[in-house]
Scaffold this motif. Structure first.
Motif, PDB file in Angstrom:
ATOM      1  N   TYR A   1       0.903  -1.155   0.006  1.00  0.00           N
ATOM      2  CA  TYR A   1      -0.026  -0.065   0.064  1.00  0.00           C
ATOM      3  C   TYR A   1       0.895   1.340  -0.019  1.00  0.00           C
ATOM      4  O   TYR A   1       0.392   2.334   0.198  1.00  0.00           O
ATOM      5  CB  TYR A   1      -0.945  -0.053   1.011  1.00  0.00           C
ATOM      6  N   CYS A   2       2.180   1.061  -0.102  1.00  0.00           N
ATOM      7  CA  CYS A   2       3.089   2.422  -0.038  1.00  0.00           C
ATOM      8  C   CYS A   2       2.431   3.457  -0.837  1.00  0.00           C
ATOM      9  O   CYS A   2       2.605   4.642  -0.380  1.00  0.00           O
ATOM     10  CB  CYS A   2       4.489   1.993  -0.275  1.00  0.00           C
ATOM     11  N   CYS A   3       2.435   3.265  -2.175  1.00  0.00           N
ATOM     12  CA  CYS A   3       2.098   4.346  -2.848  1.00  0.00           C
ATOM     13  C   CYS A   3       0.627   4.398  -3.490  1.00  0.00           C
ATOM     14  O   CYS A   3       0.154   4.885  -4.607  1.00  0.00           O
ATOM     15  CB  CYS A   3       3.163   4.380  -3.951  1.00  0.00           C
ATOM     16  N   GLN A   4      -0.275   3.581  -2.850  1.00  0.00           N
ATOM     17  CA  GLN A   4      -1.651   3.465  -3.239  1.00  0.00           C
ATOM     18  C   GLN A   4      -2.051   4.733  -3.560  1.00  0.00           C
ATOM     19  O   GLN A   4      -2.461   5.598  -2.767  1.00  0.00           O
ATOM     20  CB  GLN A   4      -2.405   2.315  -2.243  1.00  0.00           C
ATOM     21  N   ASN A   5      -2.894   4.759  -4.658  1.00  0.00           N
ATOM     22  CA  ASN A   5      -3.725   5.935  -5.239  1.00  0.00           C
ATOM     23  C   ASN A   5      -2.986   7.081  -5.098  1.00  0.00           C
ATOM     24  O   ASN A   5      -3.807   8.405  -5.165  1.00  0.00           O
ATOM     25  CB  ASN A   5      -4.964   6.021  -4.317  1.00  0.00           C
ATOM     26  N   ASN A   6      -1.753   7.196  -5.299  1.00  0.00           N
ATOM     27  CA  ASN A   6      -0.845   8.466  -5.146  1.00  0.00           C
ATOM     28  C   ASN A   6      -1.287   9.211  -6.639  1.00  0.00           C
ATOM     29  O   ASN A   6      -1.483   8.702  -7.421  1.00  0.00           O
ATOM     30  CB  ASN A   6       0.437   8.063  -5.096  1.00  0.00           C
ATOM     31  N   SER A   7      -0.755  10.372  -6.515  1.00  0.00           N
ATOM     32  CA  SER A   7      -1.052  11.179  -8.027  1.00  0.00           C
ATOM     33  C   SER A   7       0.476  11.296  -8.614  1.00  0.00           C
ATOM     34  O   SER A   7       0.433  12.429  -9.299  1.00  0.00           O
ATOM     35  CB  SER A   7      -1.258  12.515  -7.368  1.00  0.00           C
ATOM     36  N   ARG A   8       1.480  10.552  -8.419  1.00  0.00           N
ATOM     37  CA  ARG A   8       2.530  10.602  -9.229  1.00  0.00           C
ATOM     38  C   ARG A   8       2.170  10.273 -10.570  1.00  0.00           C
ATOM     39  O   ARG A   8       1.752   9.400 -11.083  1.00  0.00           O
ATOM     40  CB  ARG A   8       3.627   9.663  -8.341  1.00  0.00           C
ATOM     41  N   SER A   9       2.959  10.935 -11.386  1.00  0.00           N
ATOM     42  CA  SER A   9       2.886  10.697 -12.719  1.00  0.00           C
ATOM     43  C   SER A   9       4.037  10.507 -13.659  1.00  0.00           C
ATOM     44  O   SER A   9       5.381  10.125 -13.079  1.00  0.00           O
ATOM     45  CB  SER A   9       2.395  12.082 -13.464  1.00  0.00           C
ATOM     46  N   GLY A  10       3.913  10.137 -14.956  1.00  0.00           N
ATOM     47  CA  GLY A  10       5.171  10.075 -15.795  1.00  0.00           C
ATOM     48  C   GLY A  10       5.401   8.403 -15.750  1.00  0.00           C
ATOM     49  O   GLY A  10       4.677   7.614 -15.394  1.00  0.00           O
ATOM     50  N   ASN A  11       6.699   8.349 -15.941  1.00  0.00           N
ATOM     51  CA  ASN A  11       7.520   6.836 -15.977  1.00  0.00           C
ATOM     52  C   ASN A  11       7.797   6.320 -14.456  1.00  0.00           C
ATOM     53  O   ASN A  11       7.959   7.290 -13.682  1.00  0.00           O
ATOM     54  CB  ASN A  11       8.520   6.718 -16.805  1.00  0.00           C
ATOM     55  N   LEU A  12       7.880   5.165 -14.442  1.00  0.00           N
ATOM     56  CA  LEU A  12       8.122   4.562 -12.964  1.00  0.00           C
ATOM     57  C   LEU A  12       9.268   3.626 -13.274  1.00  0.00           C
ATOM     58  O   LEU A  12       9.260   2.665 -14.019  1.00  0.00           O
ATOM     59  CB  LEU A  12       6.739   3.883 -12.386  1.00  0.00           C
ATOM     60  N   SER A  13      10.405   3.871 -12.582  1.00  0.00           N
ATOM     61  CA  SER A  13      11.390   2.700 -12.576  1.00  0.00           C
ATOM     62  C   SER A  13      11.716   2.414 -11.221  1.00  0.00           C
ATOM     63  O   SER A  13      11.995   3.000 -10.270  1.00  0.00           O
ATOM     64  CB  SER A  13      12.421   3.518 -13.292  1.00  0.00           C
ATOM     65  N   ILE A  14      11.430   0.955 -11.222  1.00  0.00           N
ATOM     66  CA  ILE A  14      12.078   0.294  -9.951  1.00  0.00           C
ATOM     67  C   ILE A  14      13.272   0.070 -10.107  1.00  0.00           C
ATOM     68  O   ILE A  14      13.884  -0.631 -10.901  1.00  0.00           O
ATOM     69  CB  ILE A  14      11.140  -1.168  -9.724  1.00  0.00           C
ATOM     70  N   PRO A  15      14.228   0.686  -9.187  1.00  0.00           N
ATOM     71  CA  PRO A  15      15.628   0.618  -9.239  1.00  0.00           C
ATOM     72  C   PRO A  15      16.259  -0.884  -8.787  1.00  0.00           C
ATOM     73  O   PRO A  15      15.764  -1.480  -8.379  1.00  0.00           O
ATOM     74  CB  PRO A  15      16.032   1.732  -8.018  1.00  0.00           C
ATOM     75  N   ASN A  16      17.362  -0.830  -9.267  1.00  0.00           N
ATOM     76  CA  ASN A  16      18.337  -2.203  -9.012  1.00  0.00           C
ATOM     77  C   ASN A  16      18.562  -2.181  -7.488  1.00  0.00           C
ATOM     78  O   ASN A  16      18.704  -1.278  -6.953  1.00  0.00           O
ATOM     79  CB  ASN A  16      19.628  -2.269  -9.729  1.00  0.00           C
ATOM     80  N   GLY A  17      18.173  -3.347  -7.211  1.00  0.00           N
ATOM     81  CA  GLY A  17      18.423  -3.527  -5.628  1.00  0.00           C
ATOM     82  C   GLY A  17      17.199  -3.851  -4.765  1.00  0.00           C
ATOM     83  O   GLY A  17      17.086  -4.630  -3.893  1.00  0.00           O
ATOM     84  N   VAL A  18      16.078  -3.423  -5.254  1.00  0.00           N
ATOM     85  CA  VAL A  18      14.738  -3.953  -4.792  1.00  0.00           C
ATOM     86  C   VAL A  18      14.480  -5.168  -5.125  1.00  0.00           C
ATOM     87  O   VAL A  18      14.572  -5.821  -6.032  1.00  0.00           O
ATOM     88  CB  VAL A  18      13.643  -2.990  -5.427  1.00  0.00           C
ATOM     89  N   LEU A  19      14.008  -5.805  -4.174  1.00  0.00           N
ATOM     90  CA  LEU A  19      13.925  -7.405  -4.108  1.00  0.00           C
ATOM     91  C   LEU A  19      12.360  -7.625  -4.152  1.00  0.00           C
ATOM     92  O   LEU A  19      12.104  -8.507  -4.865  1.00  0.00           O
ATOM     93  CB  LEU A  19      14.235  -8.072  -3.025  1.00  0.00           C
ATOM     94  N   THR A  20      11.512  -7.094  -3.698  1.00  0.00           N
ATOM     95  CA  THR A  20       9.998  -7.484  -3.606  1.00  0.00           C
ATOM     96  C   THR A  20       9.223  -6.000  -3.630  1.00  0.00           C
ATOM     97  O   THR A  20       9.308  -5.034  -3.112  1.00  0.00           O
ATOM     98  CB  THR A  20       9.447  -7.940  -2.359  1.00  0.00           C
ATOM     99  N   ILE A  21       8.049  -6.128  -4.590  1.00  0.00           N
ATOM    100  CA  ILE A  21       7.232  -5.200  -4.774  1.00  0.00           C
ATOM    101  C   ILE A  21       5.816  -5.497  -3.879  1.00  0.00           C
ATOM    102  O   ILE A  21       5.501  -6.352  -4.498  1.00  0.00           O
ATOM    103  CB  ILE A  21       6.911  -4.376  -5.909  1.00  0.00           C
ATOM    104  N   ASN A  22       5.518  -5.118  -2.730  1.00  0.00           N
ATOM    105  CA  ASN A  22       4.409  -5.887  -2.158  1.00  0.00           C
ATOM    106  C   ASN A  22       3.239  -5.416  -2.450  1.00  0.00           C
ATOM    107  O   ASN A  22       2.868  -4.416  -3.311  1.00  0.00           O
ATOM    108  CB  ASN A  22       4.654  -5.563  -0.446  1.00  0.00           C
ATOM    109  N   SER A  23       2.061  -6.206  -1.944  1.00  0.00           N
ATOM    110  CA  SER A  23       0.777  -5.931  -2.291  1.00  0.00           C
ATOM    111  C   SER A  23       0.180  -4.622  -2.607  1.00  0.00           C
ATOM    112  O   SER A  23       0.354  -4.060  -1.578  1.00  0.00           O
ATOM    113  CB  SER A  23      -0.113  -6.892  -1.330  1.00  0.00           C
ATOM    114  N   TYR A  24      -0.397  -4.577  -3.554  1.00  0.00           N
ATOM    115  CA  TYR A  24      -1.328  -2.887  -3.516  1.00  0.00           C
ATOM    116  C   TYR A  24       0.088  -1.703  -3.945  1.00  0.00           C
ATOM    117  O   TYR A  24      -0.642  -0.544  -3.305  1.00  0.00           O
ATOM    118  CB  TYR A  24      -2.155  -2.773  -2.777  1.00  0.00           C
TER     119      TYR A  24
END
Length: 459
Positions: free
Chosen positions: A142-165
């Motif tokens: 739920y970290c960024c759920q329903n945020n208003s962030r725009s543009g491209n999204l890049s998950i950086p090297n090093g991140v192991l898990t993107i959790n639910s929602y």
């Protein structure tokens, strides 16, 4: 009204005030050390929040959905643990961790927990692109759920898990989503409802794409390649990609993919290949490959799910050989496997429904015992129908050959369909006769001719 927790209380229990929308104020005494899971979830009447100075633990989703709190979030000095989603969907005016800098810090309006290098809360209402810190290991539920962030999204090297929602409902993301190869797991509904994202790039290293991971990404329109490292694709992971016209590559012959969940409800094109290690393709209520798919060809190295004449078969159950996906983009005659036993109908319609590219005479193998409803509905290119050998068929479902106007001549139905235990559904052959063609001899049920038929004969 206001909720005043009495002084001396140390613990607010899990779900203690969950969904108490009538509460308009909250006073937490400095004696409170623990706030349990979902203790104040969806208390939408709260407009401000002040946490206890003695507080050490804040449970998962403790204040989730308290969407009218607009004051600053101040993390007290003694807090050692904040559960995922504790503050999600709250538009705090700012985040202040200055009293607890060794355990928490803020970067680009995202709060991080130092103990596990997890991004745990992105301030709702913040705009612009989002950039995660280079040492991030986890993006919390739920970290960024329903945020208003725009543009491209890049998950950086090093991140192991993107959790639910984690990014569920981020409709302002209107560019590409790139998942780096260090990510092994994309959690349940992680990008569900990112309705304006347009492309997706997945990299080698990914192992699990969970259920609903990219569901309702309506504007995705790109070629998608599942990395060979991927083992599992969950149910509805790519459901409702309404704008999709690109290809969907499930991997190469070296792929580790074993499980493909249902709900590929997107109009992907190009060649479809099933890798050799695939042992499970969901073919029940949530049919894996649904009627919007338009592959130009189908090949497979899977023993459980072989391909024949650009049709994918389910042979996982002993003694059952069942087609369940037709290459709608492929043209030519249709030849069923000689050992086909049943042709069933998924909930969305017939396997070959509206397959106008398939032409000529269709031969039903003698081993087929039933043809499901609407199976060949609208197959306007079929010109003949033959039951091969000594047929065992006892059931033809409703609308099975409905609106196949090119079928001409006289059809002699197998004797296996002439018993009281057999059945031919309503309108099974309706529309197979047009004004300038001979009537097609059909029956509606045992000893019952269909309107327009001249006779009913059995072999």
């Amino acid at each position: 009204g206001d909720l005043i927790i009495p002084s001396g209380v140390t613990t607010i229990p899990s779900y203690g005030f969950n969904d108490c929308t009538g509460l308009t104020g909250l006073t937490i005494p400095n004696s409170v050390t623990t706030i349990g899971e979902a203790a104040f979830t969806a208390c939408t009447g709260f407009t401000s929040l002040t946490l206890s100075t003695a507080l050490t633990s804040i449970g998962t989703r403790a204040f989730y959905g308290c969407s009218n709190i607009t004051t600053s979030l101040v993390i007290p000095a003694n807090v050692t643990s904040i559960g995922e989603g504790a503050f999600s969907l709250i538009p705090f005016s700012s985040i202040d961790v200055s009293a607890n800098p060794s355990r928490y810090h803020v970067h680009d309006e995202v709060m991080y927990q130092e103990s596990n290098h997890m991004a745990i809360y992105s301030r709702k209402g913040n705009t612009g692109t989002i950039t995660f810190e280079s040492d991030t290991l986890y993006i919390g539920a739920y970290c960024c759920q329903n945020n208003s962030r725009s543009g491209n999204l890049s998950i950086p090297n090093g991140v192991l898990t993107i959790n639910s929602y984690a990014f569920s409902g981020c409709n302002s993301l209107n560019g590409s989503i790139t998942i780096d190869g260090s990510v092994t797991t994309i959690g349940y509904g992680a990008f569900n409802g990112c309705g304006n994202a347009t492309s997706l790039i997945l990299n080698e290293g990914l192992v699990t794409i969970s259920t609903d991971a990219f569901r309702y990404c309506y504007k995705m329109n790109c070629n998608v390649t599942i990395p060979d490292s991927c083992v599992t694709i969950g149910t509805n992971a790519f459901n409702r990609w309404d704008a999709m016209v690109g290809s969907f590559t499930l991997g190469t012959a070296d792929s580790n993919l074993t499980t493909i969940g249902g709900g590929f409800d997107c109009a992907f094109t190009g060649a479809l290949y099933i890798p050799p290690k695939v042992t499970t393709i969901e073919t029940g209520t949530y049919q894996s490959f649904q009627h919007k798919n338009n592959p130009s060809s189908i090949t497979s190295d899977s023993t459980n799910y072989p391909a024949y004449d650009n049709v994918l078969y389910d042979c996982k159950k002993s003694g059952v050989v069942r087609p369940f996906l037709n290459a709608r983009g492929y043209s030519g005659t249709l030849t069923l496997r000689a050992d086909t036993t049943i042709i069933t109908t998924p909930y969305w319609g017939g396997i070959f429904q509206n397959g106008s590219n398939r032409t000529g005479t269709l031969t039903i193998p003698a081993t087929v015992t039933s043809i499901g409803a609407n199976t060949f509905y609208g197959c306007s290119g079929l010109t003949g129908l033959v039951f091969d050998g000594s047929p065992t068929i006892t059931t033809i479902g409703a609308g099975a050959f409905y609106n196949c106007p090119a079928l001409t001549g006289t059809l002699t139905l197998p004797a296996s369909l002439s018993t009281a235990a057999s059945s031919i559904g309503a309108s099974a052959f309706s529309g197979s006769t047009v004004a300038n063609r001979p009537s097609f001899t059909v029956c509606n049920s045992y000893n019952n001719t269909q309107p327009g038929a001249t006779t009913t004969s059995f072999a």
